[in-house]
Design a protein around this motif. Sequence first.
Motif, PDB file in Angstrom:
ATOM      1  N   ILE A  30       1.072  -1.298  -0.301  1.00 59.95           N
ATOM      2  CA  ILE A  30       0.017   0.283  -0.135  1.00 59.95           C
ATOM      3  C   ILE A  30       1.062   0.931   0.126  1.00 59.95           C
ATOM      4  O   ILE A  30       1.923   0.943   0.836  1.00 59.95           O
ATOM      5  CB  ILE A  30      -0.905  -0.262   1.383  1.00 59.95           C
TER       6      ILE A  30
ATOM      7  N   PHE B 144      -8.762   1.447  -4.816  1.00 67.55           N
ATOM      8  CA  PHE B 144      -8.896  -0.181  -4.572  1.00 67.55           C
ATOM      9  C   PHE B 144      -8.510  -1.222  -5.833  1.00 67.55           C
ATOM     10  O   PHE B 144      -8.870  -2.389  -5.783  1.00 67.55           O
ATOM     11  CB  PHE B 144      -9.809  -1.010  -4.036  1.00 67.55           C
TER      12      PHE B 144
ATOM     13  N   GLU C 165      -7.677  -1.973   3.506  1.00 69.59           N
ATOM     14  CA  GLU C 165      -7.184  -2.315   2.162  1.00 69.59           C
ATOM     15  C   GLU C 165      -6.786  -4.122   3.114  1.00 69.59           C
ATOM     16  O   GLU C 165      -6.780  -4.763   2.212  1.00 69.59           O
ATOM     17  CB  GLU C 165      -5.720  -1.199   2.108  1.00 69.59           C
TER      18      GLU C 165
END
Length: 439
Positions: free
Chosen positions: A127, A173, A207
Amino acid sequence: MPLSAIARHPDRVALSNELHARPFPVLRAPSRAASIAIERDAASSDTHRDHLLALLDRYGAPHPAPDAAHHSADLGMVYLKWERHSEFCTFTLFADGVSEVPFDGGLFDYFPDNWLADAPGRLLSSILVRLEHAVSQEAVVARVSEVGTEWFHSEAVAASFVLERDAAIVGDFRLDPFEHIRFAVFQVGETGANRMGRIVQRLIEIETYKTMAMLTLPIARDVFSRLSDLDRDLAQVVREMTDAHENAQDELDRLLDISGRVENFSADTAYRFTAAEAYSALVHERVKVLREERLAGYQLFSEFMMRRFEPAMRTCRSASRRLADISARAARASDLLATRVSVDADERNRQILNQMDTRAALQLRLQETVEGLSVVAISYYGVNLLAKLLAPMAEYLSISSKWFSAGLVLPVVFLVWLAVRRIRKQAEDRAKAAPAESG
């Protein structure tokens, strides 16, 4: 005054400190973050700790406590935060400033290639978070409109104001060309560094937990494909149960085989389905605490989760319910078949008992016949023996031998009948006493 006179519970301090574990980072715009999650299992705890120590030693950073589940360390140009969870470990780097090229992934360079190659597990998520400053909410809207389609996929982008409009978040995403997930955070005015750190941490957790929950989706699809065969086999066995000519034992063996396969399948997947439910709840909880508000007509993160993430979770829940349903149906079918076998066995036992009663009655009549014949035969020989034995007495009394023999018949028959009856009664008493003695 300390309460030193009373014994303390050994876990009192640890449980109190647990409420303050995993502190949030302190971030000021502009800054950036990069996080990776590496899978782990309970048996590899020491291996993951050694992996962390290898990274800390490379930068000369202090080690965590032996039983620590989280650790933060200053690596010089970046700040490291490590967390250990039941199924994964996260390594998150924070640094001041932002790169000229958005989301260039430069922070990941602080993870050496040989250190990554030695990771005791596979990569689950990576991420990137970019934190910028905006002077006002209007400036945030303008900036999001500018970069929304430049940094993210236009059809999937989600954006919202969070925490009473003190900040804004943007993401889609989707994996970028380097397979990283991107988030942009815009600080509004002079929002505090602690609050910005919590926002960034929540995005990383959303996430990461989403990824962990989605690991169950392929398993759910496999469950559906494999349960189709089991469902068909179970339906066929149930249909055949109504046929009286079918072998109940063969049907029971098939049901046991189906039940065993279902239970083995359930044991292999139950933990994953339970974990998916837990991770899904964490995702929704993390989104909820952000307290989103609409930003320039973009979909909210909660709406994205409802449209894209929640259907996958419903698939997982549906697979879990179908697995439980087939298991319950197989159990009910086994109970019905067992009842049928029991009823058939009771009917056979009843027939056997009737046959035994008939044979017992025949044996009793035969026994009575034999006893009667025995009395006659024994009496015949007894009368002859007594007649010969008492013949001199008959001559002395001047009685004819025939009349003397005739007079002996009734007493002899009566005495023989009494003797046979007594012998039979003694035999019956011994037969009744035998079960009591064995018990």
